[in-house]
Design an enzyme around this catalytic site. Structure first.
Site, PDB file in Angstrom:
ATOM      1  N   PHE A 176     115.432 110.812  -3.338  1.00 52.00           N
ATOM      2  CA  PHE A 176     116.441 111.688  -2.740  1.00 52.00           C
ATOM      3  C   PHE A 176     116.897 112.702  -3.780  1.00 52.00           C
ATOM      4  CE2 PHE A 176     120.877 112.805  -1.861  1.00 52.00           C
ATOM      5  CZ  PHE A 176     120.748 113.290  -0.565  1.00 52.00           C
TER       6      PHE A 176
ATOM      7  N   LYS B  27     118.158 120.000  12.284  1.00 49.21           N
ATOM      8  CA  LYS B  27     118.635 121.332  11.926  1.00 49.21           C
ATOM      9  C   LYS B  27     119.655 121.883  12.929  1.00 49.21           C
ATOM     10  CE  LYS B  27     113.967 121.904  10.176  1.00 49.21           C
ATOM     11  NZ  LYS B  27     112.632 122.434  10.499  1.00 49.21           N
TER      12      LYS B  27
ATOM     13  N   ARG C 270     102.555 122.779  14.810  1.00 47.93           N
ATOM     14  CA  ARG C 270     102.983 123.248  16.126  1.00 47.93           C
ATOM     15  C   ARG C 270     103.902 124.444  15.944  1.00 47.93           C
ATOM     16  NH1 ARG C 270     108.203 121.420  15.700  1.00 47.93           N
ATOM     17  NH2 ARG C 270     108.510 119.406  14.675  1.00 47.93           N
TER      18      ARG C 270
ATOM     19  N   VAL D  97     111.081 125.042  16.560  1.00 45.27           N
ATOM     20  CA  VAL D  97     112.275 125.477  17.283  1.00 45.27           C
ATOM     21  C   VAL D  97     112.785 126.795  16.701  1.00 45.27           C
ATOM     22  CG1 VAL D  97     114.618 124.854  17.962  1.00 45.27           C
ATOM     23  CG2 VAL D  97     112.885 123.076  17.747  1.00 45.27           C
TER      24      VAL D  97
END
Length: 450
Positions: free
Chosen positions: A201, A235, A291, A294
């Protein structure tokens, strides 16, 4: 080949988005819908709508046999999967091809390589990209070894998917077992695969991604996007180009994305996602989304490139019509996702009926939405109502334009994320640009007054 009739295997705003470009290109359309979406705006605007099954996605949008049969029986010669659902499912792409149709997306081998996040890490390393320390966590011994490599805090991430599902941050050793169990259960429910892996992280990480296009032979990029403002690793706000980033760091991350695309012979539109350390701008490959994304409208706004059109042209076998020199980004664009959620109740989804949907309009404003007055928000799917996108000559102009657009937005009948976006736009840290993924934790809980 030429696509004569396109089957759209998705719903909501992305189904409407694909419909519009297909109509512009003179391509007939068939839309697969669930019973819950049979009266939706995309269903009314498609050349034809075919009911796949009941509302739950497992019985409709995720049912490969039903989707492929509907596309084949309606005489379609290609299938566009949109995003989510089956868009990165290699078995679906293989079934589409077996039925004699074209899958609008990457090759099956690419989907297999990028759909498994550990395999994607290996491919990125082979292409010379940096990755965060970590790896598979199938056994207790493997987990212990990965933890020794990463230390705390760390992230647990689903091998088979994204979108924040199957992902847990772990700060202490005593929380690891419970977090592993939850991450595995969520990964199994979302992707049918409980496998997770461990990753270091980064305390002040920025989520920066690069839009790529490829035709299987050549590849290019269309610049960066910043998607660091997130809740539960999903998001909320995206902008292009990524702000407050030195030119050399931007160029390095763009070149890394193209290098990966060329290494795997990428075909179609895709997004290489990176974690950027906000302290020194070092970056690490996270995943490649094979792909449409959004947040693709912000890239379209600054480049003038219709990404869905590019997907369709590549699927027809055309080489890229663009060169890297032809891509000349201009200005700045920001997108906010308007979800039917209550931000003050831990973003609890709020399905129901939209009594009124007054979307803003004007120069530099774009709305991608399938919701109008009286629109239904079913409980079965993602709560996205629509995306509000603005473009300005500068980032400051884009911020001011978004603030004005949000003031004119009115969605009545259920709670939305719009008030949260107004707080985000007024925050001095956002105005300065370059925030990290911890931004929401320090956000003023009070909405600014006009």
């Amino acid at each position: 080949m030429t696509i004569q009739r396109l089957f759209i295997a998705n719903r909501g705003e992305i189904a409407l988005r694909v419909l519009r470009t297909a109509h512009k290109m003179g391509i007939e359309t068939v839309l697969g819908v669930s019973e819950a979406d049979a009266a939706s705006l995309p269903a009314r605007l498609a050349g034809r709508a075919v009911v796949l099954g009941p509302g739950p996605s497992a019985q409709s949008y995720l049912a490969i046999d039903r989707v492929v049969a509907a596309a084949h029986e309606t005489g379609c010669d290609a299938v566009h999967p949109g995003y989510g659902f089956l868009s990165e499912n290699a078995a679906f792409a293989r079934a589409v091809a077996a039925a004699g149709m074209v899958f609008v997306g990457p090759a099956v081998t690419t989907l297999e390589g990028m759909g498994d996040k550990l395999a994607a890490r290996a491919l990125a390393l082979a292409a010379g990209l940096p990755v965060l320390p970590g790896g598979e966590a199938e056994t207790a011994a493997a987990v212990a070894e990965r933890v020794r490599q990463t230390g705390y805090p760390l992230l647990l991430k689903a091998v088979a998917g994204g979108g924040g599902k199957g992902m847990r941050r772990v700060d202490r050793a005593q929380d690891l077992d419970a977090a592993l169990a939850m991450a595995r259960a969520e990964a199994q429910a979302a992707f049918g695969n409980p496998a997770v892996y461990v990753e270091r992280f980064v305390a002040r990480g920025r989520h920066v991604e690069v839009q790529i296009l490829g035709d299987g032979q050549t590849a290019l990029h269309l610049g960066t996007r910043d998607c660091s403002i997130q809740r539960r690793f999903q998001k909320l706000v995206e902008e292009a180009p990524a702000p407050a980033m030195p030119d050399d760091a931007r160029a390095a991350i763009e070149q890394a994305a193209v290098r990966l695309a060329q290494h795997i012979g990428y075909r179609g539109a895709g997004t290489a996602e990176f974690l950027v350390d906000a302290e020194d701008f070092s970056f690490y490959f996270l995943e490649l989304n094979a792909r449409i994304q959004v947040e693709h409208p912000v890239t379209e706004a600054i480049t003038g490139v219709d990404l869905v059109e590019q997907q369709l042209l590549v699927a027809m076998g055309h080489p890229l019509s663009l060169t890297q020199a032809m891509v000349r980004p201009h200005g700045h664009a920001i997108e906010v996702r308007i979800n039917a959620e209550d931000p003050d109740a831990d973003f609890r989804p709020a399905p129901g009926t939209v009594r009124r949907a007054a979307w803003p309009a004007g120069p530099g404003i774009r709305v991608d939405s399938h919701i109008a007055d009286g629109g239904e928000v079913p409980p079965f799917y993602d709560s996205l109502l629509g995306k509000l996108i603005v473009h300005g000559a500068t980032r400051a102009e884009a911020v001011a334009r978004m603030e004005a657009a949000l003031r004119h937005l009115a969605i009545d009948g259920l709670p939305t994320t719009a008030p949260l976006h107004r707080r985000i736009l007024a925050d001095p840290r956002f105005i300065a640009g370059g925030v990290d993924t911890g931004f929401l934790a320090g956000l003023n809980p009070t909405e600014p007054q006009p």
